[in-house]
Each structure stands twice: as C-alpha cells, then as structure tokens.
Design a protein around this motif. Sequence first.
Motif, PDB file in Angstrom:
ATOM      1  N   GLU A  72       0.848  -1.183   0.000  1.00 39.19           N
ATOM      2  CA  GLU A  72       0.000   0.000   0.000  1.00 39.19           C
ATOM      3  C   GLU A  72       0.893   1.245   0.000  1.00 39.19           C
ATOM      4  OE1 GLU A  72      -2.536  -0.077   3.417  1.00 39.19           O
ATOM      5  OE2 GLU A  72      -2.997   2.061   3.249  1.00 39.19           O
ATOM      6  N   ARG A  73       0.868   2.004  -1.093  1.00 38.02           N
ATOM      7  CA  ARG A  73       1.716   3.194  -1.201  1.00 38.02           C
ATOM      8  C   ARG A  73       1.232   4.245  -0.201  1.00 38.02           C
ATOM      9  NH1 ARG A  73       0.285   4.760  -6.052  1.00 38.02           N
ATOM     10  NH2 ARG A  73       1.681   3.426  -7.217  1.00 38.02           N
ATOM     11  N   ILE A  74       2.165   4.843   0.530  1.00 33.71           N
ATOM     12  CA  ILE A  74       1.789   5.885   1.496  1.00 33.71           C
ATOM     13  C   ILE A  74       2.764   7.057   1.427  1.00 33.71           C
ATOM     14  CG2 ILE A  74       0.606   4.378   3.157  1.00 33.71           C
ATOM     15  CD1 ILE A  74       3.169   4.389   4.861  1.00 33.71           C
ATOM     16  N   VAL A  76       4.532   9.656   4.023  1.00 30.60           N
ATOM     17  CA  VAL A  76       4.832   9.904   5.438  1.00 30.60           C
ATOM     18  C   VAL A  76       5.517  11.258   5.506  1.00 30.60           C
ATOM     19  CG1 VAL A  76       6.141   9.158   7.455  1.00 30.60           C
ATOM     20  CG2 VAL A  76       5.054   7.454   5.973  1.00 30.60           C
ATOM     21  N   LYS A 139       3.393   0.814   3.032  1.00 29.03           N
ATOM     22  CA  LYS A 139       3.132   0.539   4.443  1.00 29.03           C
ATOM     23  C   LYS A 139       3.840  -0.759   4.841  1.00 29.03           C
ATOM     24  CE  LYS A 139      -0.434   0.654   7.912  1.00 29.03           C
ATOM     25  NZ  LYS A 139      -1.873   0.623   8.216  1.00 29.03           N
ATOM     26  N   PHE A 176       1.740   3.245  13.465  1.00 30.37           N
ATOM     27  CA  PHE A 176       0.527   3.674  12.779  1.00 30.37           C
ATOM     28  C   PHE A 176      -0.639   3.714  13.771  1.00 30.37           C
ATOM     29  CE2 PHE A 176       3.432   2.327   9.581  1.00 30.37           C
ATOM     30  CZ  PHE A 176       3.220   3.216   8.548  1.00 30.37           C
ATOM     31  N   PHE A 203      -3.320   9.665  10.886  1.00 28.82           N
ATOM     32  CA  PHE A 203      -3.820   9.610   9.520  1.00 28.82           C
ATOM     33  C   PHE A 203      -4.115  11.035   9.073  1.00 28.82           C
ATOM     34  CE2 PHE A 203      -7.501   9.337   6.605  1.00 28.82           C
ATOM     35  CZ  PHE A 203      -6.824   8.758   5.548  1.00 28.82           C
ATOM     36  N   THR A 208      -3.472  13.158   1.772  1.00 31.76           N
ATOM     37  CA  THR A 208      -3.618  12.011   0.866  1.00 31.76           C
ATOM     38  C   THR A 208      -3.603  12.501  -0.567  1.00 31.76           C
ATOM     39  OG1 THR A 208      -6.015  12.157   0.929  1.00 31.76           O
ATOM     40  CG2 THR A 208      -4.989  10.648   2.494  1.00 31.76           C
ATOM     41  N   ALA A 213      -2.358   7.661  -3.114  1.00 30.13           N
ATOM     42  CA  ALA A 213      -1.745   7.232  -1.844  1.00 30.13           C
ATOM     43  C   ALA A 213      -2.440   7.848  -0.636  1.00 30.13           C
ATOM     44  CB  ALA A 213      -0.264   7.610  -1.815  1.00 30.13           C
ATOM     45  N   LEU A 214      -2.496   7.083   0.451  1.00 25.86           N
ATOM     46  CA  LEU A 214      -2.914   7.608   1.744  1.00 25.86           C
ATOM     47  C   LEU A 214      -1.715   8.292   2.406  1.00 25.86           C
ATOM     48  CD1 LEU A 214      -5.098   4.678   3.127  1.00 25.86           C
ATOM     49  CD2 LEU A 214      -5.844   6.767   1.937  1.00 25.86           C
ATOM     50  N   ALA A 215      -1.983   9.072   3.444  1.00 24.75           N
ATOM     51  CA  ALA A 215      -0.900   9.846   4.065  1.00 24.75           C
ATOM     52  C   ALA A 215      -0.953   9.773   5.588  1.00 24.75           C
ATOM     53  CB  ALA A 215      -0.979  11.305   3.614  1.00 24.75           C
ATOM     54  N   TYR A 216       0.227   9.770   6.181  1.00 24.66           N
ATOM     55  CA  TYR A 216       0.372   9.784   7.639  1.00 24.66           C
ATOM     56  C   TYR A 216       1.330  10.902   8.018  1.00 24.66           C
ATOM     57  CZ  TYR A 216      -1.943   5.311   7.471  1.00 24.66           C
ATOM     58  OH  TYR A 216      -2.864   4.325   7.257  1.00 24.66           O
TER      59      TYR A 216
END
Lengths: 232, 187
Positions: A72-74, A76, A139, A176, A203, A208, A213-216
């Motif tokens: 899962e591409r993220i 950070v 991730k 996470f 999160f 994002t 991609a999602l972002a943290y």
Amino acid sequence: MSKEIYRRAPADAHPPNLSPEYKSTVSRAPRQPAIVLPHTLSEITGPLLATERLDALENDLTQQRSGEPLGERIVVHGRVLDQDGKPVPKAIVEIWQCNAAGRYHHPGDQHDAPLDPNFYGGGRVRADEDGRYQFITIKPGAYPWKNHHNAWRPAHIHFSLFGPAFATRLITQMYFPNDPLLGFDPIYNSVPEGARHRLQSSFDMEATRPEWALAYKFDIVLRGRNATPMEG
Amino acid sequence: MSHGLTPSQTIGPFYFGTVTKVYHQQLAPPGVAGERIELALTVHDADGAIVPDSLIEIWQANSHGRYNHPEDRRNLPLDAGFEGYGRVSVDTQGCARFSSVKPGRVPWPEGGLQAPHVNISVFARGLLNRVATRLYFDGDPANAEDPVLKLVDPARRATLLARKDDKGVWRLPIHLGGPKETVFFDC
C-alpha cells in the motif's frame, strides 16, 4: 554551576534502559546511573552533515528499483521541531523499514515472508528551513520476533535524526494509529504511558493523494534549549 | 507551549540502507593536520559477550581543539575535509575501527581546558536509548586535570581510557553492563 544549554528530558519522556519485558535489555541495559554532564562545546556541537549530498529520489522508497514495490503506497510527512515548537531546519532524517510482507532487506532477517525485489526499504531526506520532510514509501507489514511466545512487532518505520548537537541525537520508531498490536508490543510499551502516543503517526486525510496514496503525519520533537542559560 | 519530546526507541538489529550509506570510518583525509590515530572500539554485554549488531558514532574536535560546528566560534583553524564525525557498525568480532587525528583540547565552561577526548554514541538491539560515553587517551598528562574525569568515581575512570596496543592502535572496550560497566553520560 553547570551550564544547561539544552533542556534535560523529564524522567517520563523516554523508556528506561532496563525494560525486562523486552528481553534483550536485560543483558544490554547499563545499570549504573548516567553521570550528568554540564554542557560544553562537546555536547552542544554535533555532526550536521552539511556537505553530505543527497539524491533527489532518496526520499522515495518506491523508486529505488526497476519496478514498483508491492504494498500500500503511502506518504509519510511531518516536521522536525524542538520543544518550543520551533522548526529544526535542514536536519537529515533517515528511515528504514521492512517490506509490505514484514521482511527486511537484511541478511539477518530470517522471517519466512517474501523479499520484494523492488523494495529496499531505506531512505533519507534533508528537512527544509521549516523542518518539513516527506517520504513516499509502502506501508510496512507486521512481523513475528522471538521475544516471547507469539510475539509480533506492530508495523513501524525506524527514524534517525541528528538535530543540531551531539546532545540532540535521536533514534526512534514511528507507528501507525490504532494498530491492534501496539498494546502487546514490549518495545512500544517500554515508553512511559503518557508519552507513548507521541510515537504514533496520525492519519492525514488532507495530505492524501487522490487515486494514488494515503498519508500519515509524524512530527518529531527534539530537545530544545533553555530560554536563559545559567551562567556559571 | 511546550511540545513533548519524541521518545527514543531501539535501533533494532536490522538497520541498513541509508544508515550504512553514511559510514565514515576515515575521518581525516590526507593533509589534515594532527597526530594520526587508529581507534578500535569493542562493545560487550553484561556477560562480556560481544554485541555484534551495535552501531558506533563518534564526534570530535580537530587537532586544534576546534569543532566543525557553528556553535564553536573561537578563532582556531578548521581543517578542510575534517568534519569530526564517524559512524561504523561493529564487525563480527564486535569491533568498530576509525582512523582520525588526535583531538585538541576544548574549553570547560568555568574556565580551563578539557583533556583530549572523543564523544561516543552506542546503539544496539536491546538499547532503548542511545548511550553516550567518552574516550580519553591513557597516559595523556591532561587527564589528571580533566573536569569530566573528576566527576567520575576514580574506581571507574579506567572504563573511559583507551590504551595503545603494540601496533599503536588505541583500544577501548565498551561494557554495557556487568562488573566492568563503562561510565555513561547524560549529555
């Protein structure tokens, strides 16, 4: 009489060296109290790696091999700050992590999970003038370890920072949010309870990237200076 | 408003990649002024066993006693190519080797000078925090007046003294615990 340039960490800020639930601390944790050093030039200077040349893609762990890694591409990202909330500019941030299956690209990692030929798992970046940094990665997976029966590390990314001085050196791990394994992890739980949440990223919907991609977000706080250093 | 410090965590056994990319074993390229030194640092656990996954970083002044850092504003020479930073993980014998020059003396805040020393950070699996210590050079007459050594119980001072072997290498065993536990500092 001592000069105190950088603030001393409160007793409940960091894990104790000896944390028996994390078994390897038992033979490796120093038992004698550390001797408090006045801050001299030796402590308030430190490596800035000012001449270290970083490639533009070193902060994109998905672009280090010929193909794209699985997982899962993220994104950070965050800021490197001091205790007053002031940015620590130009700090080098180094990270390393396992792949999506929970396996490190390291000869010592014998976990029965596949290596990903397209994922190496190391990255670094120099934060900007506002202390901002960003990585693109995947991730990391959870993985078992031999600390106790059925022990699993929660997903985490290792972070290494120098900050402005020998006194500000920090190596830590980012976790996470809401990971069910956190409650069972002796390394995470070695940190005094009130400070643990600082190791959890949040999160970040705003950061994002739609369709991508999602972002943290993970801000890192290093020791700050005393406002008025005491003169000897 | 005060922001809470990010807590420390162990480096773990599997550090690699960019961490190892900035290994600096040779601190002083040809042309850097000063007495050439070779350091051999070993890391041992409380039972005396080597700690094969440990990483050592060093930080030192140049031979003139000047740190390559904006906080050191004294009018002393900086040497081109000498930053004063080293990083090596130990070999299969638990030993990390550095080539450098002997650091000069740096001031003590209340006046006077510290004896020549190298600042050391040790990281390893099982170490939840960076542990910091110093290397002093056994036999240096300045050690007798060093204000940091004076903070240390005389019975434990020897844990900070590197000794020169018959090949001229300065050797310092770092004991994380046990009867020979090294003196560590809260810096």
